[in-house]
Design an enzyme around this catalytic site. Structure first.
Site, PDB file in Angstrom:
ATOM      1  N   HIS A   3       4.048 -16.199  34.734  1.00  0.00           N
ATOM      2  CA  HIS A   3       5.360 -15.871  34.146  1.00  0.00           C
ATOM      3  C   HIS A   3       6.037 -17.195  33.784  1.00  0.00           C
ATOM      4  O   HIS A   3       5.875 -18.189  34.515  1.00  0.00           O
ATOM      5  CB  HIS A   3       6.276 -15.197  35.185  1.00  0.00           C
ATOM      6  CG  HIS A   3       6.130 -13.716  35.326  1.00  0.00           C
ATOM      7  ND1 HIS A   3       6.234 -13.083  36.541  1.00  0.00           N
ATOM      8  CD2 HIS A   3       5.930 -12.726  34.409  1.00  0.00           C
ATOM      9  CE1 HIS A   3       6.091 -11.773  36.374  1.00  0.00           C
ATOM     10  NE2 HIS A   3       5.905 -11.533  35.091  1.00  0.00           N
TER      11      HIS A   3
ATOM     12  N   CYS B 169      12.752 -15.095  40.853  1.00  0.00           N
ATOM     13  CA  CYS B 169      12.389 -13.714  40.485  1.00  0.00           C
ATOM     14  C   CYS B 169      12.856 -12.681  41.488  1.00  0.00           C
ATOM     15  O   CYS B 169      12.685 -11.488  41.255  1.00  0.00           O
ATOM     16  CB  CYS B 169      10.900 -13.607  40.199  1.00  0.00           C
ATOM     17  SG  CYS B 169       9.839 -14.404  41.362  1.00  0.00           S
TER      18      CYS B 169
HETATM   19  N1  ARG Z   1       3.607  -9.832  42.820  1.00  0.00           N
HETATM   20  C1  ARG Z   1       4.487  -9.881  41.716  1.00  0.00           C
HETATM   21  C2  ARG Z   1       3.704  -9.777  40.417  1.00  0.00           C
HETATM   22  O1  ARG Z   1       2.629 -10.310  40.323  1.00  0.00           O
HETATM   23  C3  ARG Z   1       5.314 -11.138  41.749  1.00  0.00           C
HETATM   24  C4  ARG Z   1       6.291 -11.219  40.636  1.00  0.00           C
HETATM   25  C5  ARG Z   1       7.080 -12.483  40.649  1.00  0.00           C
HETATM   26  N2  ARG Z   1       7.967 -12.495  39.561  1.00  0.00           N
HETATM   27  C6  ARG Z   1       8.184 -13.532  38.720  1.00  0.00           C
HETATM   28  N3  ARG Z   1       9.052 -13.357  37.787  1.00  0.00           N
HETATM   29  N4  ARG Z   1       7.559 -14.630  38.817  1.00  0.00           N
HETATM   30  O2  ARG Z   1       4.128  -9.160  39.478  1.00  0.00           O
END
Ligand code: ARG
Length: 298
Positions: free
Chosen positions: A196, A292
């Site tokens: 992300h 997040c």
């Molecule tokens: N386990 C979650 C996923 O893989 C973690 C999300 C973390 N969010 C972020 N915006 N980095 O989707």
């Protein structure tokens, strides 16, 4: 301004040309009662199924929530929904906007991860309670968009930085740019540990960003450098293991970050930021940290 910029030679504006935007003063958080690692959808989750200490996770989450309250922000807390262990990462299910006449809008995500699709309607309810105009993406056209995990507002400016490659696709940004009448600078992500944009790109204030440069292409780095006069780069350990760039700086001054990011903290303090360290150890096992675990709202 409606446009998506992917290359430096398409960039025909600078910071001073951008419309200003109010700083969000509310924070949406999801109680971690359902938080767990039950599947693997990013490299950080490997080996962590069933490995979450729920008590510690709750303690860590509460400390962060108190941190926002101490900054004077209004915290809107909602319950996690059963069956959705990642819902606590509420940066991902939506992207809110406030128009120049004060209308509040939100584009709901189309989660790339099938395990997370059902989180979106639960988050939508919170927006309905706060009188947001709800916009849905046409799912026959757009299959991947994970909200503010990938689409990040510039501080106080009408500009979105849009990450693509793993959880969001480039084509969605044209729609978002048109819907929000906002330019988008799209950045391709090239290292799956940084899946992300919010894992490798942290807007600290109008002029300063903290990044993990190896997660971007050459072109992406040029675009970042063209808008931000101050770019802080992070080292491998702090970026990949401590999620240094998943910090958040809601007011352009106070930074909340996973504890132990020694080099990143030194650089930020030198640049005048006030650093507050938090432990998010349990959430790092799921591939998430400070940024997040919340959504900033107007
Ligand atoms: N386990 C979650 C996923 O893989 C973690 C999300 C973390 N969010 C972020 N915006 N980095 O989707």
């Amino acid at each position: 301004m409606k446009k998506v910029v992917t290359k430096l030679d398409q960039l025909d504006f600078n910071l001073a040309d951008l419309e200003s935007m109010p700083v969000p003063e509310k924070v949406l958080v999801v109680n971690p009662s359902q938080f767990d690692v039950k599947y693997v959808i990013n490299p950080h989750m490997k080996g962590h199924i069933g490995d979450i200490d729920k008590e510690v996770a709750l303690k860590e989450w509460k400390a962060l929530k108190n941190g926002y309250e101490d900054l004077g922000m209004y915290v809107h807390e909602i319950e996690g929904a059963e069956g959705y262990p990642d819902m606590v990462f509420c940066a991902n299910q939506s992207l809110p906007n406030i128009t120049s006449d004060g209308t509040k809008q939100v584009v709901m995500s189309v989660m790339h991860a099938p395990q997370r699709k059902g989180e979106v309607p639960h988050i939508q309810k919170a927006y309905e309670e706060s009188s947001y105009e709800i916009v849905h993406l046409d799912e026959s056209k757009f299959t991947d968009f994970e909200g503010m995990g990938d689409a990040i507002w510039h501080h106080k400016k009408r500009l979105i930085w849009g990450g693509y490659g793993y959880r969001s696709s480039l084509d969605v940004y044209k729609y978002i740019s048109e819907t929000f009448d906002t330019p988008v600078i799209a950045l391709e992500l090239i290292d799956d540990r940084f899946y992300h944009l919010d894992t490798c790109f942290c807007v600290l204030n109008e002029e300063t960003v903290m990044i993990y440069s190896k997660a971007f292409t050459e072109e992406g780095l040029k675009l970042i450098g063209a808008i931000f006069p101050n770019v802080i780069d992070t080292n491998d350990h702090e970026a990949a293991e401590l999620f240094a760039c998943n910090a958040t700086c809601p007011d352009g001054k106070n930074v909340f970050i996973q504890e132990g990011c020694v080099e990143a903290n030194k650089a930020m303090e030198k640049a005048g930021f006030i650093v507050h360290e938090f432990s998010t150890e349990e959430y790092l096992k799921s591939g998430g940290s400070v940024f997040c675990m919340k959504m900033l709202l107007w």
